[in-house]
Design a protein around this motif. Structure first.
Motif, PDB file in Angstrom:
ATOM      1  N   ASP A 103      -1.121  10.806   4.483  1.00  0.00           N
ATOM      2  CA  ASP A 103      -1.617  11.580   2.972  1.00  0.00           C
ATOM      3  C   ASP A 103      -2.532  10.501   2.920  1.00  0.00           C
ATOM      4  N   GLU A 104      -1.446   9.678   2.844  1.00  0.00           N
ATOM      5  CA  GLU A 104      -1.780   7.887   2.906  1.00  0.00           C
ATOM      6  C   GLU A 104      -1.124   6.666   3.699  1.00  0.00           C
ATOM      7  N   ILE A 105      -1.814   6.185   4.099  1.00  0.00           N
ATOM      8  CA  ILE A 105      -1.192   4.956   5.020  1.00  0.00           C
ATOM      9  C   ILE A 105      -0.437   3.914   4.530  1.00  0.00           C
ATOM     10  N   PRO A 106       1.094   3.727   5.438  1.00  0.00           N
ATOM     11  CA  PRO A 106       2.490   2.827   4.555  1.00  0.00           C
ATOM     12  C   PRO A 106       1.400   1.828   4.197  1.00  0.00           C
ATOM     13  N   ALA A 107       2.341   1.155   3.408  1.00  0.00           N
ATOM     14  CA  ALA A 107       1.539  -0.417   3.143  1.00  0.00           C
ATOM     15  C   ALA A 107       1.660  -1.223   4.014  1.00  0.00           C
ATOM     16  N   GLU A 108       2.489  -1.483   4.989  1.00  0.00           N
ATOM     17  CA  GLU A 108       2.729  -2.487   6.163  1.00  0.00           C
ATOM     18  C   GLU A 108       1.412  -2.219   7.034  1.00  0.00           C
ATOM     19  N   ILE A 109       1.211  -0.807   7.577  1.00  0.00           N
ATOM     20  CA  ILE A 109      -0.189  -0.547   8.418  1.00  0.00           C
ATOM     21  C   ILE A 109      -1.428  -1.204   7.746  1.00  0.00           C
ATOM     22  N   SER A 110      -1.670  -0.640   6.505  1.00  0.00           N
ATOM     23  CA  SER A 110      -3.025  -0.885   5.326  1.00  0.00           C
ATOM     24  C   SER A 110      -3.164  -2.141   5.504  1.00  0.00           C
ATOM     25  N   THR A 111      -2.039  -3.286   5.210  1.00  0.00           N
ATOM     26  CA  THR A 111      -1.507  -4.657   5.211  1.00  0.00           C
ATOM     27  C   THR A 111      -2.122  -5.862   6.241  1.00  0.00           C
ATOM     28  N   ALA A 112      -1.407  -4.743   7.382  1.00  0.00           N
ATOM     29  CA  ALA A 112      -1.592  -5.264   8.509  1.00  0.00           C
ATOM     30  C   ALA A 112      -3.692  -4.809   9.284  1.00  0.00           C
ATOM     31  N   MET A 113      -3.971  -3.481   8.706  1.00  0.00           N
ATOM     32  CA  MET A 113      -5.262  -3.923   9.273  1.00  0.00           C
ATOM     33  C   MET A 113      -6.176  -3.943   8.234  1.00  0.00           C
ATOM     34  N   LEU A 114      -5.876  -4.858   7.293  1.00  0.00           N
ATOM     35  CA  LEU A 114      -6.516  -5.684   6.172  1.00  0.00           C
ATOM     36  C   LEU A 114      -6.395  -6.758   6.623  1.00  0.00           C
ATOM     37  N   ASP A 138     -18.837  -9.424  -2.520  1.00  0.00           N
ATOM     38  CA  ASP A 138     -19.177  -8.403  -3.610  1.00  0.00           C
ATOM     39  C   ASP A 138     -20.806  -7.956  -3.434  1.00  0.00           C
ATOM     40  N   GLY A 139     -21.892  -8.270  -1.925  1.00  0.00           N
ATOM     41  CA  GLY A 139     -22.619  -7.595  -2.281  1.00  0.00           C
ATOM     42  C   GLY A 139     -22.384  -6.578  -1.602  1.00  0.00           C
ATOM     43  N   ASN A 140     -23.700  -6.240  -0.917  1.00  0.00           N
ATOM     44  CA  ASN A 140     -24.053  -5.321   0.242  1.00  0.00           C
ATOM     45  C   ASN A 140     -24.211  -5.659   1.511  1.00  0.00           C
ATOM     46  N   ASP A 141     -24.734  -6.931   2.113  1.00  0.00           N
ATOM     47  CA  ASP A 141     -25.283  -6.974   3.119  1.00  0.00           C
ATOM     48  C   ASP A 141     -24.888  -7.504   4.160  1.00  0.00           C
ATOM     49  N   ASP A 142     -22.758  -6.769   3.938  1.00  0.00           N
ATOM     50  CA  ASP A 142     -22.114  -6.615   5.430  1.00  0.00           C
ATOM     51  C   ASP A 142     -21.558  -5.534   5.581  1.00  0.00           C
ATOM     52  N   ASP A 143     -21.974  -4.905   4.919  1.00  0.00           N
ATOM     53  CA  ASP A 143     -21.331  -3.271   4.749  1.00  0.00           C
ATOM     54  C   ASP A 143     -21.186  -2.284   5.763  1.00  0.00           C
ATOM     55  N   THR A 144     -22.576  -2.861   6.800  1.00  0.00           N
ATOM     56  CA  THR A 144     -22.257  -1.728   8.085  1.00  0.00           C
ATOM     57  C   THR A 144     -21.124  -3.084   9.285  1.00  0.00           C
ATOM     58  N   LEU A 145     -21.112  -4.279   9.040  1.00  0.00           N
ATOM     59  CA  LEU A 145     -20.126  -4.968   9.474  1.00  0.00           C
ATOM     60  C   LEU A 145     -18.565  -4.692   9.210  1.00  0.00           C
ATOM     61  N   ILE A 146     -19.343  -4.516   7.870  1.00  0.00           N
ATOM     62  CA  ILE A 146     -17.145  -4.064   7.892  1.00  0.00           C
ATOM     63  C   ILE A 146     -16.349  -3.275   8.407  1.00  0.00           C
ATOM     64  N   ALA A 205     -11.591  -1.353  -0.322  1.00  0.00           N
ATOM     65  CA  ALA A 205     -10.876  -2.062  -0.059  1.00  0.00           C
ATOM     66  C   ALA A 205     -10.663  -2.857   0.914  1.00  0.00           C
ATOM     67  N   ALA A 206     -11.619  -3.116   1.852  1.00  0.00           N
ATOM     68  CA  ALA A 206     -12.061  -3.977   2.859  1.00  0.00           C
ATOM     69  C   ALA A 206     -12.203  -5.195   2.151  1.00  0.00           C
ATOM     70  N   LYS A 207     -13.728  -4.539   1.167  1.00  0.00           N
ATOM     71  CA  LYS A 207     -14.544  -5.482   0.930  1.00  0.00           C
ATOM     72  C   LYS A 207     -13.616  -6.627  -0.735  1.00  0.00           C
ATOM     73  N   LYS A 208     -12.645  -5.405  -0.391  1.00  0.00           N
ATOM     74  CA  LYS A 208     -12.188  -6.566  -1.488  1.00  0.00           C
ATOM     75  C   LYS A 208     -11.330  -7.772  -1.060  1.00  0.00           C
TER      76      LYS A 208
END
Length: 193
Positions: free
Chosen positions: A141-152, A26-34, A18-21
């Protein structure tokens, strides 16, 4: 009162995918960083550390917490909601011996713990600091949309601005503030205590 994490969330509250999207990576080079940014943002928002309490005052990922009280009277508000279930209540009696309370002696009303009868089991018990320990599971169970959006948005800011300051035209460093969008999303769900 003090709160400790007994069992941390088993999975990140925002998936790497979700964070990468969101970041359009697209690649995996920054997976650890993200993944590190996602963890840092989640910790910033929901840490139980007394020195750097999470900005939201909420549990995000499901975790087991232990709240330690000093003989409270009346109602008890369990910190870092939402509370999923009560696991155990232990307290020290007058002789300093640990007792395990029957969970039937309590009612859980959201994040409020109340005595099912006229008194809490520890009434007239030990007045020692942290004499009462309440274990419970909290989180979404599922993070509320306002929190997940703010986190992204926060992860996006960290990814785009990998330094804590930006060099201005005069070569002076300026701090990167939290965006007003993030603040607007999080203020309505923040727990103030």
């Amino acid at each position: 009162m003090r709160v400790v994490v007994v069992t941390p969330p088993a999975t990140p509250v925002i998936s790497l995918e979700a964070a990468k999207k969101h970041l359009r990576v697209d690649g995996n080079d920054d997976d650890t960083l993200i993944a590190g940014y996602v963890a840092a943002v989640a910790n910033h928002l929901s840490s139980v550390d007394q020195e750097v309490r999470g900005a939201l005052g909420r549990s995000l990922g499901k975790r087991e917490l232990e709240a330690r009280f000093s003989a409270p009277r009346g109602r008890i508000m369990l910190p870092f909601p939402p509370v999923i279930e009560l696991i155990s209540v232990k307290y020290l009696d007058r002789d300093n011996v640990e007792q395990v309370a029957d969970l039937e002696d309590f009612e859980l009303l959201g994040a409020e713990l109340v005595a099912a009868g006229p008194l809490f089991p520890w009434e007239n018990g030990n007045m020692r600091r942290e004499a009462i320990r309440v274990r419970y599971r909290a989180g979404y169970d599922e993070i509320p949309a306002e929190i997940s959006t703010a986190m992204l948005l926060m992860v996006g800011d960290l990814y785009a601005n990998r330094e804590s300051t930006i060099a201005g035209s005069s070569a002076a460093a300026i701090e990167i503030p939290m965006s007003t969008n993030v603040k607007a999303l999080l203020d309505p769900v923040r727990v103030y205590r």
